[in-house]
Motif scaffolding. Structure first.
Motif: not given
Length: 138
Positions: A94-97, A108-111, A122-129
């Motif tokens: 998960k990504v916790i923002i 606020y926290t978004v999981n 998922k890998e593309k998202l994680l590298s972009t983030l």
């Protein structure tokens, strides 16, 4: 804001398998005696939900914002400006923002669960983030 600068990320993991199971379920319910409305209606609703999820933009990242649309049909989306984000962490798929809403001054926290995304997406998202929010990672 130009729509060409928005990167969409979709949640399509296991949808082909689920769709096949729903279709098999639909035909199986046709052969069972009993209430035909439930036997036909439920699989049709499940197929419609699967089509909705297939077309859903799960996460979109723009020039100065991130929008998260949960895969549950009735939950509302969350849009966060990058300047409102206080921290980002990556734990247990998960990504916790954590962010502070500038209007209400509440934290606020978004999981964001990543288990419903395909591995490449998922890998593309994680590298972009990681590129965009590297100064806010914990």
């Amino acid at each position: 804001m130009d729509s060409q600068n928005i990167k969409p990320f979709r949640a399509r993991r296991h949808l082909k398998l689920i769709t096949i199971l729903y279709i098999i379920n639909f035909f199986a319910f046709l052969f069972f005696p009993g209430n035909l409305k439930i036997g036909v209606g439920l699989p049709i609703l499940l197929i419609i939900r699967t089509i909705w999820q297939y077309n859903l933009v799960y996460i979109s990242i723009g020039e100065d914002f991130i929008t998260y649309q949960p895969a549950a049909p009735l939950r509302k989306s969350v849009s966060i400006l990058f300047k409102e984000i206080t921290s980002v962490s990556y734990k247990n798929n998960k990504v916790i923002i954590n962010y502070i809403n500038k209007i209400s001054n509440k934290q606020y926290t978004v999981n964001i669960p990543l288990s419903i995304m395909e591995d490449a997406e998922k890998e593309k998202l994680l590298s972009t983030l990681h590129i965009i929010l590297k100064d806010k990672e914990i």
